[in-house]
Design a protein around this motif. Structure first.
Motif, PDB file in Angstrom:
ATOM      1  N   TYR A   1      53.106  58.268  20.667  1.00  0.00           N
ATOM      2  CA  TYR A   1      53.374  59.316  21.657  1.00  0.00           C
ATOM      3  C   TYR A   1      52.281  59.363  22.708  1.00  0.00           C
ATOM      4  CZ  TYR A   1      49.920  61.945  18.976  1.00  0.00           C
ATOM      5  OH  TYR A   1      48.770  62.334  18.347  1.00  0.00           O
ATOM      6  N   PHE A   2      52.612  59.997  23.826  1.00  0.00           N
ATOM      7  CA  PHE A   2      51.653  60.238  24.902  1.00  0.00           C
ATOM      8  C   PHE A   2      51.773  61.702  25.303  1.00  0.00           C
ATOM      9  CE2 PHE A   2      50.948  60.092  29.656  1.00  0.00           C
ATOM     10  CZ  PHE A   2      49.566  60.115  29.578  1.00  0.00           C
TER      11      PHE A   2
ATOM     12  N   GLN B   1      44.177  58.516  17.559  1.00  0.00           N
ATOM     13  CA  GLN B   1      44.313  59.061  18.899  1.00  0.00           C
ATOM     14  C   GLN B   1      43.238  58.498  19.812  1.00  0.00           C
ATOM     15  OE1 GLN B   1      46.348  62.453  19.233  1.00  0.00           O
ATOM     16  NE2 GLN B   1      44.925  63.515  20.536  1.00  0.00           N
ATOM     17  N   SER B   2      43.567  58.417  21.079  1.00  0.00           N
ATOM     18  CA  SER B   2      42.628  57.948  22.086  1.00  0.00           C
ATOM     19  C   SER B   2      42.817  58.769  23.356  1.00  0.00           C
ATOM     20  CB  SER B   2      42.883  56.466  22.381  1.00  0.00           C
ATOM     21  OG  SER B   2      41.941  55.976  23.298  1.00  0.00           O
TER      22      SER B   2
ATOM     23  N   GLY C   1      45.429  62.486  29.563  1.00  0.00           N
ATOM     24  CA  GLY C   1      46.272  62.629  28.387  1.00  0.00           C
ATOM     25  C   GLY C   1      45.684  62.029  27.140  1.00  0.00           C
ATOM     26  N   PHE C   2      46.530  62.038  26.114  1.00  0.00           N
ATOM     27  CA  PHE C   2      46.163  61.536  24.798  1.00  0.00           C
ATOM     28  C   PHE C   2      47.244  60.580  24.317  1.00  0.00           C
ATOM     29  CE2 PHE C   2      44.793  65.923  25.269  1.00  0.00           C
ATOM     30  CZ  PHE C   2      43.442  65.869  24.954  1.00  0.00           C
ATOM     31  N   LEU C   3      46.819  59.443  23.827  1.00  0.00           N
ATOM     32  CA  LEU C   3      47.711  58.476  23.226  1.00  0.00           C
ATOM     33  C   LEU C   3      47.588  58.631  21.723  1.00  0.00           C
ATOM     34  CD1 LEU C   3      49.519  55.932  23.389  1.00  0.00           C
ATOM     35  CD2 LEU C   3      47.411  54.590  23.398  1.00  0.00           C
ATOM     36  N   GLY C   4      48.705  58.732  21.027  1.00  0.00           N
ATOM     37  CA  GLY C   4      48.655  58.928  19.589  1.00  0.00           C
ATOM     38  C   GLY C   4      49.592  58.026  18.823  1.00  0.00           C
TER      39      GLY C   4
ATOM     40  N   LEU D   1      46.318  49.058  23.368  1.00  0.00           N
ATOM     41  CA  LEU D   1      47.402  49.869  23.922  1.00  0.00           C
ATOM     42  C   LEU D   1      46.856  50.927  24.876  1.00  0.00           C
ATOM     43  CD1 LEU D   1      50.374  50.806  24.007  1.00  0.00           C
ATOM     44  CD2 LEU D   1      49.909  52.109  21.909  1.00  0.00           C
ATOM     45  N   GLN D   2      45.741  51.530  24.511  1.00  0.00           N
ATOM     46  CA  GLN D   2      45.117  52.545  25.366  1.00  0.00           C
ATOM     47  C   GLN D   2      44.776  51.949  26.734  1.00  0.00           C
ATOM     48  OE1 GLN D   2      41.353  52.672  25.738  1.00  0.00           O
ATOM     49  NE2 GLN D   2      41.161  54.706  26.579  1.00  0.00           N
TER      50      GLN D   2
END
Length: 160
Positions: A41-42, A106-107, A117-120, A139-140
């Motif tokens: 998710y983002f 998460q990143s 935002g946050f990448l999870g 991916l981040q």
């Protein structure tokens, strides 16, 4: 899904190619979930859901709640996210989901020194591997490049 090193490398190549093919954020989320075997998710800086993978059959109340409500409202998860320094943008952070056997990687997504935002990645289907941590870091970077191409995310304001 247990990916081999060569399969992860092939997936990384597909992610990189997605940048030249103008694949959507949703498409990138689906590529990543295919490689990891887990949903991705983002979130925007206010913890609202921007995009998520939809190509896996995830039957989890955790995932259903996130995708139906389209924002994170669990105080424990919010505290876990906010306790980390945004300057750790290149780092992948892993923490346990409260009251669950699952965890999240998460990143932070930073563009022009602003949190966008946050990448999870949630281990709802298969356990995380060391390769997943490396893949998440890659991916981040891909997502940051993708978002840099979008003027909206370059102008976003971070919450105070």
């Amino acid at each position: 899904m247990d990916y081999s090193q060569s399969e992860y490398k092939e997936s990384e190549n597909r992610l990189f190619e997605s940048l030249t093919q103008n694949v959507s954020i949703h498409g990138i989320m689906n590529l990543a979930s295919e490689a990891t075997g887990n949903p991705v998710y983002f979130l925007d800086p206010n913890l609202r859901l921007v995009s998520f993978s939809s190509n896996l059959n995830v039957k989890s109340p955790i995932w259903s709640k996130l995708t139906e409500k389209e924002y994170v409202d669990n105080p424990s998860i919010i505290d876990s996210i906010k306790k980390y320094d945004v300057n750790q943008s290149g780092n992948v952070i892993r923490f346990a989901m409260p009251n669950s056997k699952h965890s999240i990687m998460q990143s932070f997504i930073i563009i022009n020194n602003k949190l966008v935002g946050f990448l999870g990645l949630c281990d709802l289907l298969v356990p995380f591997t060391e390769d997943d941590v490396k893949y998440m870091a890659y991916l981040q970077k891909i997502l940051q490049i993708c978002l840099c191409k979008n003027q909206f995310y370059q102008n976003i304001k971070s919450p105070d």
